[in-house]
Design a protein around this motif. Sequence first.
Motif, PDB file in Angstrom:
ATOM      1  N   GLY A 187      -6.798 -29.267  42.507  1.00 29.91           N
ATOM      2  CA  GLY A 187      -7.636 -29.226  41.317  1.00 29.91           C
ATOM      3  C   GLY A 187      -9.116 -29.199  41.693  1.00 29.91           C
ATOM      4  N   PRO A 188     -10.002 -29.163  40.707  1.00 29.22           N
ATOM      5  CA  PRO A 188     -11.440 -29.063  40.960  1.00 29.22           C
ATOM      6  C   PRO A 188     -12.001 -30.205  41.813  1.00 29.22           C
ATOM      7  CG  PRO A 188     -10.974 -28.667  38.642  1.00 29.22           C
ATOM      8  CD  PRO A 188      -9.694 -29.135  39.279  1.00 29.22           C
ATOM      9  N   ASN A 189     -11.384 -31.373  41.734  1.00 27.40           N
ATOM     10  CA  ASN A 189     -11.848 -32.527  42.506  1.00 27.40           C
ATOM     11  C   ASN A 189     -10.882 -32.879  43.633  1.00 27.40           C
ATOM     12  OD1 ASN A 189     -14.238 -33.027  40.897  1.00 27.40           O
ATOM     13  ND2 ASN A 189     -12.805 -33.638  39.292  1.00 27.40           N
ATOM     14  N   GLY A 190     -10.097 -31.911  44.068  1.00 26.65           N
ATOM     15  CA  GLY A 190      -9.156 -32.139  45.157  1.00 26.65           C
ATOM     16  C   GLY A 190      -7.809 -32.695  44.720  1.00 26.65           C
ATOM     17  N   GLU A 191      -7.565 -32.755  43.417  1.00 30.38           N
ATOM     18  CA  GLU A 191      -6.311 -33.313  42.919  1.00 30.38           C
ATOM     19  C   GLU A 191      -5.128 -32.448  43.349  1.00 30.38           C
ATOM     20  OE1 GLU A 191      -9.394 -33.487  39.519  1.00 30.38           O
ATOM     21  OE2 GLU A 191      -8.665 -31.992  40.903  1.00 30.38           O
ATOM     22  N   ASN A 246     -12.787 -32.261  53.668  1.00 31.11           N
ATOM     23  CA  ASN A 246     -12.310 -32.716  52.365  1.00 31.11           C
ATOM     24  C   ASN A 246     -10.790 -32.902  52.355  1.00 31.11           C
ATOM     25  OD1 ASN A 246     -14.903 -32.757  51.325  1.00 31.11           O
ATOM     26  ND2 ASN A 246     -14.772 -30.684  50.536  1.00 31.11           N
ATOM     27  N   ILE A 263      -8.785 -36.697  51.906  1.00 31.51           N
ATOM     28  CA  ILE A 263      -7.768 -36.973  50.884  1.00 31.51           C
ATOM     29  C   ILE A 263      -6.597 -37.748  51.467  1.00 31.51           C
ATOM     30  CG2 ILE A 263      -6.015 -35.846  49.431  1.00 31.51           C
ATOM     31  CD1 ILE A 263      -8.117 -33.689  48.856  1.00 31.51           C
ATOM     32  N   GLY A 304      -9.859 -24.959  40.116  1.00 30.75           N
ATOM     33  CA  GLY A 304      -9.606 -25.777  41.290  1.00 30.75           C
ATOM     34  C   GLY A 304     -10.061 -25.118  42.571  1.00 30.75           C
ATOM     35  N   ILE A 305      -9.446 -25.543  43.657  1.00 33.59           N
ATOM     36  CA  ILE A 305      -9.760 -25.021  44.981  1.00 33.59           C
ATOM     37  C   ILE A 305      -8.806 -23.864  45.255  1.00 33.59           C
ATOM     38  CG2 ILE A 305      -9.839 -25.536  47.452  1.00 33.59           C
ATOM     39  CD1 ILE A 305     -10.353 -28.511  46.565  1.00 33.59           C
TER      40      ILE A 305
END
Length: 189
Positions: free
Chosen positions: A18-22, A69, A73, A152-153
């Motif tokens: 997701g956008p924040n690494g989710e 990143n 995580i 997201g990513i």
Amino acid sequence: MRELVYYVAVSLDGFIAGPNGEFDAFLVEGDHMDAINDRFADTIPTDAAAALGIRQERTEFDTVLMGWNTYAIGGTPSPYRHLRQIVFSRTRTAEAENLEVTAEDPRAVVQRLKNEDGAAIWLCGGGELAATLADEIDRLVLKRQPLLFGAGIPLFSDRPYRPERFEPVDTTAFRTGVVVSELIRRREG
């Protein structure tokens, strides 16, 4: 020569997080898990594999590459300590068992690793590192999840338009809707 394998879960719309690494939306239960854990046991974090009683023999992979990143995580200083872990960062550092943090050009590192003896090299993530190493990737193993993220990513971040062909090797669809596709780079000549 060793292969660089980009083995990663990806949403239907091409995001690895997701956008924040989710990444908690990805399905981690279901009929796909036994097959994945059997073949790719080396990609399970060391402590999780031990808790599940899964043996990690480093037969598929013996080295894992991550951007900072993706490494962060992991939540532990050495998430894959059963493997040689190489984390790429120009500004950060860390010390832990079987962990190397480097600011060196990822392409140079991969070219050197490919010439060493050993099992395949696992590109764990993230999207920026994958884009940097796109020309070095020999095999893709995509765990396509039946999910749309919307943002997201991406699988490959900010990669310029340059079509490259990969040939399918195997595809397995599971009842969960997860489809594992394996492709190898098509080499001309």
